[in-house]
Design a protein around this motif. Structure first.
Motif, PDB file in Angstrom:
ATOM      1  N   ASN A 139       0.804  -1.218   0.000  1.00 11.88           N
ATOM      2  CA  ASN A 139       0.000   0.000   0.000  1.00 11.88           C
ATOM      3  C   ASN A 139       0.839   1.271   0.000  1.00 11.88           C
ATOM      4  OD1 ASN A 139      -3.192  -0.188   0.476  1.00 11.88           O
ATOM      5  ND2 ASN A 139      -2.235  -2.019   1.338  1.00 11.88           N
ATOM      6  N   LEU A 142       0.540   4.664  -2.348  1.00  9.30           N
ATOM      7  CA  LEU A 142      -0.816   4.940  -2.813  1.00  9.30           C
ATOM      8  C   LEU A 142      -1.397   6.138  -2.066  1.00  9.30           C
ATOM      9  CD1 LEU A 142      -2.355   1.353  -2.995  1.00  9.30           C
ATOM     10  CD2 LEU A 142      -1.884   2.863  -4.936  1.00  9.30           C
ATOM     11  N   SER A 145      -6.879   7.540   0.002  1.00  8.96           N
ATOM     12  CA  SER A 145      -8.212   7.090  -0.398  1.00  8.96           C
ATOM     13  C   SER A 145      -8.198   5.729  -1.088  1.00  8.96           C
ATOM     14  CB  SER A 145      -8.860   8.123  -1.333  1.00  8.96           C
ATOM     15  OG  SER A 145      -8.079   8.287  -2.509  1.00  8.96           O
ATOM     16  N   GLU A 146      -7.027   5.293  -1.553  1.00 10.16           N
ATOM     17  CA  GLU A 146      -6.932   4.021  -2.278  1.00 10.16           C
ATOM     18  C   GLU A 146      -6.303   2.898  -1.449  1.00 10.16           C
ATOM     19  OE1 GLU A 146      -5.029   4.500  -6.046  1.00 10.16           O
ATOM     20  OE2 GLU A 146      -6.174   6.309  -6.561  1.00 10.16           O
ATOM     21  N   ARG A 147      -5.816   3.217  -0.265  1.00  8.62           N
ATOM     22  CA  ARG A 147      -5.158   2.198   0.565  1.00  8.62           C
ATOM     23  C   ARG A 147      -6.195   1.255   1.165  1.00  8.62           C
ATOM     24  NH1 ARG A 147      -1.391   6.626   3.705  1.00  8.62           N
ATOM     25  NH2 ARG A 147      -0.377   7.448   1.812  1.00  8.62           N
ATOM     26  N   ALA A 167      -4.675  -3.452  -1.735  1.00 12.93           N
ATOM     27  CA  ALA A 167      -4.372  -2.560  -2.845  1.00 12.93           C
ATOM     28  C   ALA A 167      -2.864  -2.521  -3.032  1.00 12.93           C
ATOM     29  CB  ALA A 167      -4.906  -1.157  -2.542  1.00 12.93           C
ATOM     30  N   GLY A 214      -4.036  -3.043  -9.544  1.00 17.20           N
ATOM     31  CA  GLY A 214      -4.446  -2.341  -8.337  1.00 17.20           C
ATOM     32  C   GLY A 214      -4.755  -3.214  -7.144  1.00 17.20           C
TER      33      GLY A 214
END
Length: 225
Positions: A139, A142, A145-147, A167, A214
């Motif tokens: 992670n 990143l 918000s995407e972790r 992710a 992803g």
């Protein structure tokens, strides 16, 4: 040529053994720290009761409420957020979950371990600790918000099913000689994955890894004792 290969193999085996000892020591310390905190709170239980009695004798209702609020907060901090049915697994999962959250990773753990496994609890903790460490590392880089890390553990037939999905900033990974390789660098490069493979194989379990854009998922089936 054979002697050179033999020396390299022995050096790799020594490095792996050293890494495994270090990993076990780290996981043991994490579990032991949580148990120590719990024992300390139990030790202080009598003192808490005496304090509440003293406040009650003085009809200090506000003091009692304030003291109970403090105890409630302390219990929330000490109590394991994971209750899988396996105390050692709870300790390592809770520890790694707190570490991931401190790094801004959205973590969800749904774990149930209703059986005794064929492997030792220490080996189970090594697997869970390694998977969590790899997921946390993946992670890195990143945006917050995407972790993401998702852990699911429950029975599938007569075996324990374990799924780790995280992710990753690495994109879709490719296999080399039938294996995925960790993106980490340094003296421990690849040892974590190798250790997981060895433990699962020795227990007669099943392991599958899947890489998509992803996201990276590891799935295991672990036989019961």
């Amino acid at each position: 040529m054979f002697d050179l290969f033999h020396r390299k193999r022995k050096a790799a085996d020594r490095a792996l053994a050293a890494y495994q000892r270090e990993l076990i020591d780290t996981h043991y310390r994490e579990v032991d720290t949580m148990y120590t905190k719990m024992r300390m709170w139990r030790h202080d239980y009598r003192n808490h009761i005496q304090t509440l009695k003293a406040l009650a004798a003085n009809d200090d209702l506000a003091g009692i409420r304030d003291y109970l609020d403090k105890l409630d907060h302390e219990l929330i901090v000490l109590d394991s957020p994971i209750k899988s049915g396996n105390a050692m697994a709870d300790a390592i999962l809770s520890s790694k979950m707190a570490l991931a959250e401190s790094r801004g990773i959205n973590v969800h753990v749904d774990a149930h371990i209703p059986i005794k496994l064929r492997m030792s609890e220490l080996d189970l903790c090594c697997i869970l600790g390694n998977l969590f460490d790899n997921a946390i590392e993946a992670n890195a880089g990143l945006p917050p918000s995407e972790r993401m890390i998702r852990v699911y553990m429950d029975m599938k037939g007569s075996q324990l099913y374990v799924s780790f999905t995280n992710a990753t900033a690495a994109g879709k990974q490719r296999k080399e000689h039938g294996r995925f390789h960790t993106t980490k660098r340094g003296k421990d490069h690849g040892f974590g994955l190798l250790h997981i493979d060895e433990i699962v194989e020795a227990a007669g379990g099943y392991l599958s890894r899947n890489s998509e854009d992803g996201a990276f998922t590891t799935e295991l089936l672990l036989p019961q004792e």
